[in-house]
Design a protein around this motif. Structure first.
Motif, PDB file in Angstrom:
ATOM      1  N   ARG A 217       1.610  -8.270  15.209  1.00  0.00           N
ATOM      2  CA  ARG A 217       1.284  -7.818  13.856  1.00  0.00           C
ATOM      3  C   ARG A 217       0.460  -6.538  13.841  1.00  0.00           C
ATOM      4  O   ARG A 217       0.400  -5.837  12.820  1.00  0.00           O
ATOM      5  CB  ARG A 217       0.531  -8.915  13.105  1.00  0.00           C
ATOM      6  CG  ARG A 217       1.405 -10.145  12.811  1.00  0.00           C
ATOM      7  CD  ARG A 217       0.633 -11.158  12.009  1.00  0.00           C
ATOM      8  NE  ARG A 217       1.449 -12.319  11.693  1.00  0.00           N
ATOM      9  CZ  ARG A 217       1.017 -13.369  10.997  1.00  0.00           C
ATOM     10  NH1 ARG A 217      -0.230 -13.382  10.550  1.00  0.00           N
ATOM     11  NH2 ARG A 217       1.826 -14.382  10.755  1.00  0.00           N
ATOM     12  N   LEU A 218      -0.175  -6.228  14.956  1.00  0.00           N
ATOM     13  CA  LEU A 218      -0.943  -4.983  15.022  1.00  0.00           C
ATOM     14  C   LEU A 218      -0.018  -3.774  15.050  1.00  0.00           C
ATOM     15  O   LEU A 218      -0.408  -2.678  14.678  1.00  0.00           O
ATOM     16  CB  LEU A 218      -1.840  -4.983  16.259  1.00  0.00           C
ATOM     17  CG  LEU A 218      -3.015  -5.960  16.245  1.00  0.00           C
ATOM     18  CD1 LEU A 218      -3.745  -5.924  17.580  1.00  0.00           C
ATOM     19  CD2 LEU A 218      -3.983  -5.625  15.109  1.00  0.00           C
ATOM     20  N   GLY A 219       1.214  -3.976  15.490  1.00  0.00           N
ATOM     21  CA  GLY A 219       2.200  -2.901  15.507  1.00  0.00           C
ATOM     22  C   GLY A 219       1.925  -1.882  16.595  1.00  0.00           C
ATOM     23  O   GLY A 219       1.457  -2.215  17.690  1.00  0.00           O
ATOM     24  N   SER A 220       2.190  -0.621  16.291  1.00  0.00           N
ATOM     25  CA  SER A 220       2.077   0.467  17.257  1.00  0.00           C
ATOM     26  C   SER A 220       0.629   0.671  17.680  1.00  0.00           C
ATOM     27  O   SER A 220      -0.291   0.577  16.869  1.00  0.00           O
ATOM     28  CB  SER A 220       2.614   1.753  16.644  1.00  0.00           C
ATOM     29  OG  SER A 220       3.956   1.590  16.232  1.00  0.00           O
ATOM     30  N   PRO A 230      -1.099   4.071  14.715  1.00  0.00           N
ATOM     31  CA  PRO A 230      -0.529   5.099  13.843  1.00  0.00           C
ATOM     32  C   PRO A 230       0.303   4.497  12.715  1.00  0.00           C
ATOM     33  O   PRO A 230       0.963   3.470  12.880  1.00  0.00           O
ATOM     34  CB  PRO A 230       0.361   5.908  14.796  1.00  0.00           C
ATOM     35  CG  PRO A 230       0.738   4.927  15.870  1.00  0.00           C
ATOM     36  CD  PRO A 230      -0.488   4.071  16.050  1.00  0.00           C
ATOM     37  N   LYS A 231       0.290   5.166  11.586  1.00  0.00           N
ATOM     38  CA  LYS A 231       1.038   4.705  10.418  1.00  0.00           C
ATOM     39  C   LYS A 231       2.512   5.061  10.513  1.00  0.00           C
ATOM     40  O   LYS A 231       3.384   4.317  10.061  1.00  0.00           O
ATOM     41  CB  LYS A 231       0.437   5.324   9.154  1.00  0.00           C
ATOM     42  CG  LYS A 231       1.078   4.827   7.859  1.00  0.00           C
ATOM     43  CD  LYS A 231       0.359   5.401   6.641  1.00  0.00           C
ATOM     44  CE  LYS A 231       0.982   4.884   5.347  1.00  0.00           C
ATOM     45  NZ  LYS A 231       0.278   5.427   4.150  1.00  0.00           N
ATOM     46  N   TYR A 232       2.785   6.220  11.130  1.00  0.00           N
ATOM     47  CA  TYR A 232       4.166   6.706  11.174  1.00  0.00           C
ATOM     48  C   TYR A 232       4.634   6.767  12.628  1.00  0.00           C
ATOM     49  O   TYR A 232       4.454   7.789  13.306  1.00  0.00           O
ATOM     50  CB  TYR A 232       4.260   8.085  10.524  1.00  0.00           C
ATOM     51  CG  TYR A 232       3.771   8.102   9.092  1.00  0.00           C
ATOM     52  CD1 TYR A 232       4.477   7.425   8.100  1.00  0.00           C
ATOM     53  CD2 TYR A 232       2.594   8.756   8.742  1.00  0.00           C
ATOM     54  CE1 TYR A 232       4.028   7.420   6.783  1.00  0.00           C
ATOM     55  CE2 TYR A 232       2.147   8.755   7.436  1.00  0.00           C
ATOM     56  CZ  TYR A 232       2.863   8.082   6.459  1.00  0.00           C
ATOM     57  OH  TYR A 232       2.411   8.070   5.170  1.00  0.00           O
ATOM     58  N   SER A 233       5.207   5.687  13.113  1.00  0.00           N
ATOM     59  CA  SER A 233       5.631   5.649  14.516  1.00  0.00           C
ATOM     60  C   SER A 233       7.062   5.168  14.699  1.00  0.00           C
ATOM     61  O   SER A 233       7.652   5.371  15.758  1.00  0.00           O
ATOM     62  CB  SER A 233       4.697   4.735  15.324  1.00  0.00           C
ATOM     63  OG  SER A 233       4.804   3.394  14.869  1.00  0.00           O
ATOM     64  N   GLU A 234       7.644   4.542  13.687  1.00  0.00           N
ATOM     65  CA  GLU A 234       9.023   4.060  13.793  1.00  0.00           C
ATOM     66  C   GLU A 234       9.502   3.629  12.412  1.00  0.00           C
ATOM     67  O   GLU A 234       8.722   3.503  11.474  1.00  0.00           O
ATOM     68  CB  GLU A 234       9.123   2.889  14.783  1.00  0.00           C
ATOM     69  CG  GLU A 234       8.170   1.722  14.505  1.00  0.00           C
ATOM     70  CD  GLU A 234       8.774   0.684  13.578  1.00  0.00           C
ATOM     71  OE1 GLU A 234      10.022   0.541  13.590  1.00  0.00           O
ATOM     72  OE2 GLU A 234       8.015   0.027  12.850  1.00  0.00           O
ATOM     73  N   GLY A 235      10.812   3.440  12.284  1.00  0.00           N
ATOM     74  CA  GLY A 235      11.371   2.925  11.043  1.00  0.00           C
ATOM     75  C   GLY A 235      11.678   4.010  10.029  1.00  0.00           C
ATOM     76  O   GLY A 235      11.672   5.207  10.328  1.00  0.00           O
TER      77      GLY A 235
END
Length: 275
Positions: A217-220, A230-235
């Motif tokens: 859930r922490l993501g990148s 980071p907010k913008y790392s994939e998708g």
């Protein structure tokens, strides 16, 4: 003595297991599918499929990148966009990059712009590489806007070099696109709102390597320029009606491995929004 034997036994199991995991994580190709809906999508472009390559960093997936090309071909793309760091400035192999471009053009039209790694090379050396890249049949868009026709209808494709990503030049490039759908190829993902303001409807970016490591859930975990989490790392990320598709990338550079973040082939399909 007994403890030493236990540690040796554990090492004999864990080291090969960890090695196998890291090899798998760095070489297991995945496909992520995205859909961009817009009333700007012309009727003949409804279902138009774009394969997005980013951050290959001179990596090869099998001899002559055969595994990667088989996967690209299986997507049946209408075009292929490459959003930078095809080369790696730390372990450069220009032949691998040029061979990739040449082979990719046999699948679909290729549109390529540079990333921060290409921009680290001396200007004359990069100019020579870009001439060689154009000779492969790829469209090199480092500060260019081109028109792409499908039947009688058109869209625009714009590409801008990494060191030119901001400023009035980008806005100027796209100033005459009017109501036509405009695709932008620009390496860094965190400027999505700027790309929108300059006139891009759909942008393709990379650079963040998917956060390099992904933790539930922490993501990148970490990305260049954005730091930790980071907010913008994939998708796909939306800014009003504009969107940015961010590839997790295919290769590695300074950090040599990925964790829970396998190499990604990003595929985006255009859909005409009629309501």
């Amino acid at each position: 003595m007994r403890r030493s034997k236990i540690m040796l036994a554990l090492s004999a199991v864990l080291v090969p297991a960890a090695t196998a995991y890291f090899l798998y994580e760095n070489n297991h190709l995945t496909v992520s599918n995205y859909v961009y809906k817009s009333k700007k999508v012309p009727e003949s472009f409804d279902g138009f499929k774009i394969v997005h390559i980013s951050d290959l960093h001179n990596k090869s997936f099998g001899k002559d990148n055969i595994r990667l090309f088989e996967l690209i071909e299986a997507q049946n793309p209408d075009i292929i966009v490459i959003s930078g760091d095809l080369l790696d400035s730390r372990h450069t192999n220009k032949k691998v990059a040029l061979d990739f471009l040449r082979d990719a053009t046999e699948i679909a039209p290729v549109f390529y712009t540079t990333g921060n790694h290409e921009d680290r090379f001396p200007e004359d050396e990069m100019a020579e590489f870009l001439r060689d890249a154009e000779a492969t049949g790829a469209n090199v868009l480092t500060e260019h806007l081109v028109t792409f026709y499908h039947g009688d209808e058109k869209i625009y494709l714009c590409g801008i070099a990494d060191n030119l990503r901001c400023g009035e030049n980008l806005k100027y490039l796209m100033k005459d696109t009017g109501d036509s759908l405009t695709l932008l190829i620009s390496h860094r993902p965190q400027f999505g709102r700027l790309y929108q303001k300059c006139g891009a409807d759909l942008t393709f970016s990379g650079h963040a390597h998917g956060g390099q490591m992904r933790l539930g859930r922490l993501g990148s975990v970490i990305a260049p320029d954005q730091g930790f989490f980071p907010k913008y790392s994939e998708g796909i990320h939306y800014f009003g009606d504009s969107a940015t598709v961010i590839s997790r990338g295919l290769g590695n550079s300074l950090i040599p491995t990925r964790i829970n973040n396998p190499p990604e082939l990003a595929v985006c399909t255009l859909k005409r929004f009629t309501r």
